[in-house]
Design a protein around this motif. Sequence first.
Motif, PDB file in Angstrom:
ATOM      1  N   HIS A   3      33.625  -9.731 -24.748  1.00 49.65           N
ATOM      2  CA  HIS A   3      34.525 -10.769 -24.258  1.00 49.65           C
ATOM      3  C   HIS A   3      34.290 -12.084 -24.636  1.00 49.65           C
ATOM      4  O   HIS A   3      34.777 -13.032 -25.181  1.00 49.65           O
ATOM      5  N   HIS A  53      32.537  -6.954 -11.711  1.00 47.45           N
ATOM      6  CA  HIS A  53      33.524  -6.729 -12.626  1.00 47.45           C
ATOM      7  C   HIS A  53      33.287  -6.788 -14.092  1.00 47.45           C
ATOM      8  O   HIS A  53      34.186  -6.573 -14.902  1.00 47.45           O
ATOM      9  N   HIS A  54      31.821  -7.057 -14.402  1.00 48.30           N
ATOM     10  CA  HIS A  54      31.368  -7.173 -15.651  1.00 48.30           C
ATOM     11  C   HIS A  54      30.122  -6.404 -15.888  1.00 48.30           C
ATOM     12  O   HIS A  54      29.406  -6.261 -14.939  1.00 48.30           O
ATOM     13  N   GLN A  71      33.671  -6.093 -20.353  1.00 46.39           N
ATOM     14  CA  GLN A  71      34.416  -5.760 -19.195  1.00 46.39           C
ATOM     15  C   GLN A  71      34.758  -4.184 -19.202  1.00 46.39           C
ATOM     16  O   GLN A  71      35.363  -3.579 -18.283  1.00 46.39           O
TER      17      GLN A  71
END
Length: 447
Positions: A3, A53-54, A71
Motif C-alpha cells: 500500500h 492493522h498492518h 494490509q
Amino acid sequence: MIHSLFLINNAGDIFLEKHWKSVISRSVCDYFFEAQDKAGEPDNVSPVIRTPHHYLINIYREKIFFVSVIQTEVPPLFVIEFLHRVAEMFQDYFGECSEVAIKDNVVIVYELLEEMLDNGFPLATESNILKELIKPPTILRSMVNTITGSSNVGETLPTGQLSTIPWRRAGVKYTNNEAYFDVVEEIDAILDKSGTTVFAEIQGVIDACVKLSGMPDLTLSFMNPRLLDDVSFHPCVRFKRWESERVLSFIPPDGNFRLMSYHVNAQNLVAIPVYVRQNINFFETGSSGRVDITVGPKQTMGKTVENVIVTIHMPKVVLSANLTATQGTYTYDPVTKILVWDIGKLNQQKLPNLKGSLSLQSGAPKPEENPSLNIDLKIQQLAISGLKVNRLDMYVEKYKPFKGVKYVTKAGKFQKNWELACHEGLLRLTDLVWSSFTLMKNIPFLF
C-alpha cells in the motif's frame, strides 16, 4: 499488496513516502521506531513487524530503511525482494543509493516507483525496460527538462515489454563486446575459544556486467558445480538445463545484473584467514583495566591480509585509553566508547600488538562482560569455497567477445568473544567468534 512505502534515514526522519492505494498516515511508522529502539543496531531490526492493522516489512540498505506497509497477508520474501529491487534501481540510476541522491532526483524516484508498482503489484522491475520508459538523469537532460517543462518519461512502449525476454532490449550494439563476472561470497563461521570451527557456511552470488551486441545466447560452466546448494537464478537462466547438466544457459540482460545466488554447506572448506588473541581485564579496585590484543594471519593460502581494522565497543564506564600499537594507529572516542585500531597489512614475521591501560569511571561497578571485537579485512586473489568458472561459450552471434572473471577478497564482519557453554544437553553459544567475510574473487581469468 503493497500500500505504501516510507524511506527513513538513521536519524529517524521520513524523507520520502509513496502511496499506491489509500494514503496511510506516517504514524504507522511509530511501530517501526519502537522495534528499531529495541534492536539497537540497524541490522538487528526485525524484517517483519506486526501492528494491529498492518504489517511493516522492511530492509536496510546504504543507511536507509525501506519500510513497506501491507494490509493483507502476502509472502514476506516477495516484498523483501521487491524492496531490494527498488534499492538496486536507485543505485543503477543515480550511481548510489543514498538520501542525498534520492532527494536530488526526487521526481525520477516517484516516476520509477509509479512504473515499478501498479496499484500495489509489481509491474516493471527490469532495468532495461525502466530505462526505456524513464531516461536516466543527465546534466543536459535536466537542463532541457527545466527549460521545456518535459519529463524523463518516454513516449513509446519499451521493446522488451512485449517480448518473450523482457529483461533485454532489442537492437543492442557495442563497439567493444565484453562480458565480466564477479563471484561474491559471504562466509559465516562460529569458532570456540581454541579456534575450532563450530559452524561455517558460505553465501555467494555471481554478478555480471555483459555488454554484447545483438541477442547472444551464453553458456557458463563450472569446474565443481556440485558445491552449490539452494541456488536462486535471474529469470534469464534456463532452470531445466541447470538441473540436468549443471551449466548456466541464458540470454543475458544488457549491462549489470545478478546472475545467481547460492549457498555452500562445506564447513571443511571454510578457512578462517586470521586469528585474534585478546586479553581485556577490568580490575575490582583502582578504576582501571588492561588491554592486550594480537592479530595474525591464519590459513590465508599464501595471500596477504590487508586493510585490517579492529573495532572494540567498550563498556560505558571506560573514560579513556592509554595504549601502544606496534603497528598502525588507534583512536578512542570517549563519547561513543568505540576503540578503533587500524592495522593495515599483516606481517607474518612481526605480528601487530596493541596493549596498554584503560581508565574507568570512579566508583562505577566493574563491567560484567568483556567487550567484543569486530574485524574488517581484505585479501587479494583468494577463493575460499573452491568454486571456479570453467568456460563461457556464446551462440547465435558470430563475433568473438572479450570474457573474464575477476577475483577480490573483502572482509565483512569478524566478531570475537569468548565463551562456549552447554546447559541441559543443549548447546548454548555465548561470547563466541563470529565471522562474516565477503569474498569478491578478482583474479583475471580468460576463457
